[in-house]
Design a protein around this motif. Structure first.
Motif, PDB file in Angstrom:
ATOM      1  N   ASN A  31      -0.045   3.418  -1.953  1.00  0.00           N
ATOM      2  CA  ASN A  31      -0.863   4.723  -2.874  1.00  0.00           C
ATOM      3  C   ASN A  31      -2.373   4.716  -2.131  1.00  0.00           C
ATOM      4  O   ASN A  31      -3.227   5.565  -2.533  1.00  0.00           O
ATOM      5  CB  ASN A  31      -1.068   4.413  -4.121  1.00  0.00           C
ATOM      6  CG  ASN A  31       0.381   4.208  -5.028  1.00  0.00           C
ATOM      7  OD1 ASN A  31       1.122   5.233  -4.746  1.00  0.00           O
ATOM      8  ND2 ASN A  31       0.556   3.494  -5.686  1.00  0.00           N
ATOM      9  N   GLU A  32      -2.649   3.772  -1.034  1.00  0.00           N
ATOM     10  CA  GLU A  32      -3.992   3.868  -0.668  1.00  0.00           C
ATOM     11  C   GLU A  32      -3.968   4.853   0.524  1.00  0.00           C
ATOM     12  O   GLU A  32      -3.023   5.439   1.108  1.00  0.00           O
ATOM     13  CB  GLU A  32      -3.981   2.475   0.052  1.00  0.00           C
ATOM     14  CG  GLU A  32      -4.026   1.310  -0.894  1.00  0.00           C
ATOM     15  CD  GLU A  32      -5.423   1.168  -1.711  1.00  0.00           C
ATOM     16  OE1 GLU A  32      -6.197   1.713  -1.589  1.00  0.00           O
ATOM     17  OE2 GLU A  32      -5.191   0.317  -2.527  1.00  0.00           O
ATOM     18  N   GLY A  52      -0.137  -2.135  -3.990  1.00  0.00           N
ATOM     19  CA  GLY A  52      -0.517  -0.896  -4.020  1.00  0.00           C
ATOM     20  C   GLY A  52      -0.774  -0.094  -2.840  1.00  0.00           C
ATOM     21  O   GLY A  52      -1.310   1.073  -2.458  1.00  0.00           O
TER      22      GLY A  52
END
Length: 111
Positions: free
Chosen positions: A49-50, A46
């Protein structure tokens, strides 16, 4: 505690809190050798999206994992290196004092 934090990581939404947990996992990764790689794998999936502060900690975590697993360096190794360095410096200082008693006398007077 680290195992609990790693399992809670998916539910932590505040970027500074996520970054702090990732920092903890990276700093103490050698204490959780079965969990750390899995936690990193989840974080990397992920990554896009951080937030930036979390990305920085994930990158640092990944670098630490490479050092731990590829080079075999652990926190305890780093601690032992520091102890050895301190002993070496103390020994060096003692030898210098033995060589120059006048310097020792001046140092004693200064204290």
């Amino acid at each position: 505690m680290l195992l609990n934090l790693s399992s809670l990581l998916p539910s932590i939404a505040v970027p500074s809190a996520r970054a702090s947990v990732v920092w903890l996992l990276g700093t103490y990764a050698d204490f959780i050798p079965q969990t750390a790689p899995d936690a990193l794998r989840v974080l990397v999936s992920g990554f896009v999206n951080e937030e930036e502060e979390v990305k920085l900690q994930i990158s640092t975590f990944a670098a630490k994992m490479c050092i731990i697993h590829c080079l075999g360096i652990t926190t305890s190794d780093q601690d032992q290196t520091k102890v050895d360095k301190d002993k070496s410096e103390n020994s060096k200082n003692e030898k210098e004092k033995e060589k120059n008693p006048k310097l020792l006398k001046i140092q004693v007077q200064m204290h």
